[in-house]
Design an enzyme around this catalytic site. Structure first.
Site, PDB file in Angstrom:
ATOM      1  NE  ARG A  83       0.192  16.591 -13.708  1.00 19.37           N
ATOM      2  CZ  ARG A  83       0.829  15.703 -12.842  1.00 19.37           C
ATOM      3  NH1 ARG A  83       0.632  15.758 -11.371  1.00 19.37           N
ATOM      4  NH2 ARG A  83       1.828  15.074 -13.471  1.00 19.37           N
ATOM      5  CG  HIS A 108      -1.789  10.245 -26.124  1.00 18.59           C
ATOM      6  ND1 HIS A 108      -2.379  10.876 -25.023  1.00 18.59           N
ATOM      7  CD2 HIS A 108      -0.597   9.986 -25.952  1.00 18.59           C
ATOM      8  CE1 HIS A 108      -1.410  10.775 -24.201  1.00 18.59           C
ATOM      9  NE2 HIS A 108      -0.218  10.749 -24.604  1.00 18.59           N
ATOM     10  CD  GLU A 117       6.610  15.980 -23.674  1.00 17.02           C
ATOM     11  OE1 GLU A 117       6.046  16.788 -23.303  1.00 17.02           O
ATOM     12  OE2 GLU A 117       6.097  14.858 -24.079  1.00 17.02           O
ATOM     13  NE  ARG A 158      -3.899  -2.192   2.158  1.00 17.91           N
ATOM     14  CZ  ARG A 158      -3.554  -3.092   2.818  1.00 17.91           C
ATOM     15  NH1 ARG A 158      -2.831  -3.219   3.653  1.00 17.91           N
ATOM     16  NH2 ARG A 158      -4.897  -4.365   2.783  1.00 17.91           N
ATOM     17  CG  HIS A 165       0.737  15.158 -24.743  1.00 17.16           C
ATOM     18  ND1 HIS A 165       1.434  16.278 -24.959  1.00 17.16           N
ATOM     19  CD2 HIS A 165       1.435  14.100 -23.915  1.00 17.16           C
ATOM     20  CE1 HIS A 165       2.642  16.124 -24.428  1.00 17.16           C
ATOM     21  NE2 HIS A 165       2.428  15.080 -23.761  1.00 17.16           N
ATOM     22  CG  HIS A 201       5.333  10.583 -25.573  1.00 19.17           C
ATOM     23  ND1 HIS A 201       4.001  10.303 -25.662  1.00 19.17           N
ATOM     24  CD2 HIS A 201       5.759  11.540 -24.924  1.00 19.17           C
ATOM     25  CE1 HIS A 201       3.488  11.072 -24.914  1.00 19.17           C
ATOM     26  NE2 HIS A 201       4.463  12.033 -24.378  1.00 19.17           N
ATOM     27  CG  ASN A 236      -1.724  16.070 -20.828  1.00 13.25           C
ATOM     28  OD1 ASN A 236      -0.676  15.533 -21.054  1.00 13.25           O
ATOM     29  ND2 ASN A 236      -2.476  15.905 -20.252  1.00 13.25           N
ATOM     30  CD  GLU A 248      -4.378  15.979 -16.542  1.00 15.76           C
ATOM     31  OE1 GLU A 248      -3.072  15.514 -16.241  1.00 15.76           O
ATOM     32  OE2 GLU A 248      -4.852  15.620 -17.400  1.00 15.76           O
ATOM     33  CE  LYS A 303      -1.030  13.439 -15.057  1.00 15.17           C
ATOM     34  NZ  LYS A 303      -1.355  13.845 -16.780  1.00 15.17           N
ATOM     35  CE  LYS A 311       5.027  16.956 -14.919  1.00 18.13           C
ATOM     36  NZ  LYS A 311       5.091  15.762 -15.459  1.00 18.13           N
TER      37      LYS A 311
END
Ligand code: NAD
Ligand code: GLY
Length: 364
Positions: A241, A252, A185, A121, A248, A265, A245, A237, A143, A227
């Site tokens: 935030r 994607h 990026e 956990r 993206h 990417h 992206n 997010e 993330k 960032k």
């Protein structure tokens, strides 16, 4: 420009942590200080082992150090590989005080972070990112995820590291293609929040492409600062935030279309950022000249500025609707109000989006 070693703070109350940026930082940073227990599990991959594992192990000589060496590649970022980390943790009798250390690019970092979030956990973890993309983006902000056969990063958690150690020397062994993808990026931060940084990148792109250490350390520091600021404001997010992206949703779609087998990417994001900038011009916000500056800078980094030749606007329309930013069936996109200011909006007409998709696919 940055001095030899710089520190950026991610301010999240009792989950705040430092990012150290510098040359030879694997040896210079006091990594052991961020390991509270006696045991460590280093998670890395077969490419990184001969390059950096030994020097990291040397810094932890007072600890009991185990390692797990994963196969290299995005296709291994899945639950099966995650289980290899758990096998090692359980088999090695690692308890709740064990610290996981991610040594590698974003794939290793995302998987290690998620393993740390889940094991018993939650156990502490440290990020030591070794790609430019991981140094300016994936290692910061918590993330963590693995992919599912039906979607990228579909299984994950927000889980912050204890520290991020960025050794800029590791970039000397990074293949050109990966380095350029990381620059996409870096350029993103200029586009979304920092027009002065964008101009600095335009002025210093030659130094960056030569992998000049001072220029790189400065670009990494400014990227991490942007960032860190955004993550501190919106860790999970709920709003702002999402501007991280930029490009993206288009990107994607490209990666999914190619089954993650052709463009990497940062390349898909580069073409995606141009498409987002084109839509921002069509909606009347971004001046055409700033779109051209964006394209020119990405092209200097050998990055694509149009989609893959075999993709159609219908492919984009279909795949973009799978994006995590689709809420209640409504597509939201990150667009540019101006250079250095992004926003998340559903306030664009589908006609304008189709016009941009059709033009972009025709240009490739
Ligand atoms: P990667 O981890 O696959 O690394 C790219 C390649 O470079 C790999 O072959 C790797 O072994 C190799 N490599 C790494 N460091 C090296 C070095 N110093 N020298 C030589 N080779 C080296 O790819 P990436 O671009 O670092 O990360 C992409 C991943 O990051 C994706 O899975 C993406 O989803 C994730 N990501 C996560 C976030 C986040 O916020 N968590 C943000 C962006 C991307
Ligand atoms: N890479 C996007 C984010 O961290 O939110």
């Amino acid at each position: 420009m940055a001095s030899k070693s710089t520190q950026v703070q991610v301010s999240l109350g009792d989950r705040s942590y430092p990012i150290f940026i510098g040359s030879d930082e694997i040896r210079n940073a006091d990594i052991a200080r961020y390991v509270s227990g006696k045991k460590v599990l280093i998670v890395t991959n077969e490419t990184i082992v001969p390059l950096y594992l030994e020097s990291l192990q040397q810094q932890l000589s007072d600890k009991h150090v185990d390692s797990v060496i994963l196969a290299d590649g995005e296709r291994h970022k899945n639950l099966e590989t995650l289980n290899l980390i758990f096998d090692q943790l359980i088999g090695g009798h690692h308890d709740r005080k064990t610290t996981l250390i991610a040594l590698g690019g974003g794939v290793v970092g995302d998987m290690t972070g998620f393993a740390a979030a889940c094991y018993q956990r939650g156990v502490p973890f440290i990020q030591i990112p070794t790609t430019l993309l991981a140094q300016v983006d994936s290692s910061v902000g918590g993330k963590t995820a693995v992919n599912h056969a039906m979607g990228k990063n579909m299984i994950g958690a927000f889980y912050q590291p204890q520290a991020v150690i960025i050794d800029t020397d590791t970039l000397s062994t990074l293949p050109d293609r990966e380095f350029y993808a990381g620059l996409a990026e870096v350029i993103k931060y200029g586009l979304i929040v920092d027009a002065d940084f964008f101009q600095w990148l335009e002025n210093n792109i030659d130094l960056l492409l030569q992998r000049d250490k001072r220029a790189l350390a400065y670009a990494i520091e400014l990227s991490c600062k942007s960032k860190a600021r955004i993550v501190a404001e919106d860790e999970t997010e709920q709003g702002i935030r999402a501007i991280l992206n930029l490009g993206h949703t288009f990107g994607h779609a490209i990666e999914t279309f190619q089954n993650y087998k052709q463009w990497i990417h940062g390349e898909a994001v580069a073409a995606g950022m141009v498409m987002a900038a084109e839509l921002s011009v069509v909606t009347g916000d971004l001046p055409e000249a700033d779109l051209q500056r964006t394209k020119a800078l990405l092209q200097r980094c050998s990055l694509p500025v149009t989609p893959p030749a075999d993709m159609t606007s219908d492919d984009f329309a279909r795949l973009m609707l799978r994006d995590k930013k689709v809420l209640d069936g409504q597509l939201r996109l990150v667009l540019l109000k101006r250079l250095g200011e992004a926003w998340v909006t559903d306030q664009f007409s589908i006609d304008h989006l189709n016009q941009v998709l059709t033009k972009a696919c025709a240009a490739s």
